[in-house]
Design a protein around this motif. Structure first.
Motif: not given
Length: 206
Positions: A115-142
């Motif tokens: 996350i990079v934040v400029d002097r005005k407080g605005e941010n830009q975010i670069a995301v490496g999803a990793g395990a977030n891209a493997a969250v199981d929908p069935a586990a979420v429903r449970t």
């Protein structure tokens, strides 16, 4: 208040004003401002004096905020079997958050964001999803179903798989639990969920 911060000594303020009025001081300030504008553009490198690191993302930050405000919080998500993952889970547990529904996955790394934040407080975010891209929908429903008896709200971040987001919002609606959806980033299929009535908290560009 003077010189942009409290000062108990008028002489000290006078010295600061004198330093700012020295030959070349104003020119150097203008040069720094021009450099800031020039090097904040895409395709440039920028060196900063300060850097901070936390072992949690947007959803976990919201969970911590809710827990500190006195809410009972259960977190559902996934981390990799690595130091970052174990550290993130430990931080949540330290905050009093129930991490029963956090899966630890082999073969993937824990999600990371820069996350990079400029002097005005605005941010830009670069995301490496990793395990977030493997969250199981069935586990979420449970997880949502298990919380139906006591949860007052289901907070959903869109930084997991679209199927997991759909599972969370649909499950909340089916169990009549108020849902807050952060549609950032905006992905295909999110618009169809709006009809289920979640409270939306989009970014300004969304």
């Amino acid at each position: 208040m003077c010189c942009r911060r409290p000062c108990s000594c008028a002489n000290r303020c006078a010295l600061r004003r004198k330093a700012n009025d020295r030959p070349g001081a104003r020119r150097r300030r203008r040069q720094r401002r021009r450099l800031d504008r020039r090097t904040s553009r895409a395709g440039t490198d920028r060196r900063r004096r300060q850097r901070g690191a936390l072992r949690r993302g947007k959803g976990a930050n919201a969970a911590v905020a809710a827990a500190r405000a006195g809410a009972a919080v259960r977190y559902c998500g996934a981390v990799g079997r690595d130091d970052a993952g174990s550290g993130a889970v430990a931080e949540l547990r330290t905050e009093g958050i129930d991490v029963t529904d956090v899966a630890t996955l082999d073969g993937v790394s824990t999600g990371t964001a820069l996350i990079v934040v400029d002097r005005k407080g605005e941010n830009q975010i670069a995301v490496g999803a990793g395990a977030n891209a493997a969250v199981d929908p069935a586990a979420v429903r449970t997880a949502v179903a298990r919380a139906a008896g006591w949860a007052g709200c289901v907070l959903v971040s869109a930084e997991v798989t679209p199927d997991a987001v759909v599972a969370a919002v649909e499950s909340a609606a089916s169990h009549r639990i108020p849902c807050v959806l952060n549609p950032a980033p905006v992905t295909s299929g999110l618009v169809e969920l709006f009809g289920l009535g979640p409270v939306l908290t989009p970014n300004s560009s969304s």
